[in-house]
Enzyme design. Sequence first.
Site, short mmCIF file in Angstrom:
data_model
loop_
_atom_site.label_atom_id
_atom_site.label_comp_id
_atom_site.label_asym_id
_atom_site.label_seq_id
_atom_site.Cartn_x
_atom_site.Cartn_y
_atom_site.Cartn_z
N GLY A 79 -4.77 -2.32 -5.48
CA GLY A 79 -5.35 -2.49 -4.15
C GLY A 79 -5.57 -3.96 -3.85
CE LYS A 80 -5.52 -9.79 -4.21
NZ LYS A 80 -5.17 -10.04 -5.61
N GLY A 81 -7.75 -6.59 -0.65
CA GLY A 81 -8.39 -6.66 0.66
C GLY A 81 -8.48 -8.09 1.13
CB VAL B 42 -3.49 -2.64 1.32
CG1 VAL B 42 -2.27 -1.80 0.94
CG2 VAL B 42 -3.29 -3.21 2.73
#
Length: 420
Positions: A109-111, A64
């Site tokens: 962001g992050k994943g 994201v």
Amino acid sequence: MAVTAVREVSVFGDGIAYFNEAAALLELDPGMRAILTHPSRQIIFSIPFQRDSGEFEVFTGYRVQYNFARGPAKGGIRFHPGVTLDEVTALAFWMTWKCAVVDLPFGGGKGGVTCDPTTLSMNELERITRRYAAELVEVVGPDKDVPAPDVGTTPQTMAWFMDTYSMHIRQNVAGVVTGKPLEIGGSRGRVEATGRGVTICAMDQMSHLGIDPKGARVVIQGFGNVGMYAAKLFEERGCNVVGISDVTGAYYNGAGINVNGAEEYAKKNHNLGGFTGGDRITNAELLETDCDVLVPAALEKQLTTENARRVRAKLLVEGANGPTTPEADRIFQEMGVCVIPDIMANAGGVTVSYFEWVQDRAGYFWKEAEVNARLEENLLENFAEIRRIAQLHNVAFRTAAYMIAIERVVTSLKLRGVYA
Ligand code: GLU
């Protein structure tokens, strides 16, 4: 995704509740609110993967990219069975405010991958990481989105990610991820940075509250990259770490846990299971221990309406992201428990990630003392600003931190203009 999702269930809902409180005080207009409560981009993909036994399975991967107003998206990759789109979105949302509150030129962001890395071999982890990275080649990069480690990922994971990306675009790009091993473009001090930031913020606030660090009782939930280094640094500064925990349970020792002993034990046995340097207690008992400083450094939603009233710490330092629900946070305000919010307390990690990104771009690497000095200076400067805004508006540190972060993001957004 509905931003009004039920708060006790949705992690993103927790984030939105905190945002709304600060946005109301800032009298943020509805258009800006709408933009900032929607992620820019959410990517979901399948990761077909082959077990060492030869069998195939499919995991789900996420990235994201929440907001780009202040720069490339920035944030870790989580490998954990509990990873969902809601959680990754919340974590990317928090990275946006975290980077802004410590004034880094990054968005958020992050994943993540929904998997249990403790059940996977190194070869299996490498295959998952490489496929995860390959799926994201077009949307990550030093000027697009820069991943880093998070729960369940390590410098080795970053090395595989960096190598896969570099092979695809056929040039070496160290700055595509941070948190790499030193030998391939990592920064000195990055591994300890989140824990170090937790202790820097805690020490600073303890001096404001008149708590003497010498012998101060500290309880830490989680003995991973954040909790373990925080415990070591608290001990180094003369505190008494009386409680620690990990997935195997919690351990209490009123005379002080030997943190280096616990570290050695956990490294040898992969976790604290069977550790005899403290009495075995439950996770609930750990969080309710009579202490000066409590550091939740595990996962979200640990402090809720269920247990908040039983917390006996004077100072809560959020090493994890989102450990306190908005309802519990209100209870802490009523009780007079001082909370250093996640977006400030655990920002040491991403701050040194920023230093790593800068060093990679310059191809010139700093000494550890320089990294640590710059980290401390940046955190203390921005924490002082939170204190100033909190006093000015008579609000809690969390609300002040969101107000500062939202204002910084909105300023960048307005200068750039909304491409509508
Ligand atoms: N995963 C860490 C965090 O939640 C670090 C992120 C980064 O360094 O980009 O802040």
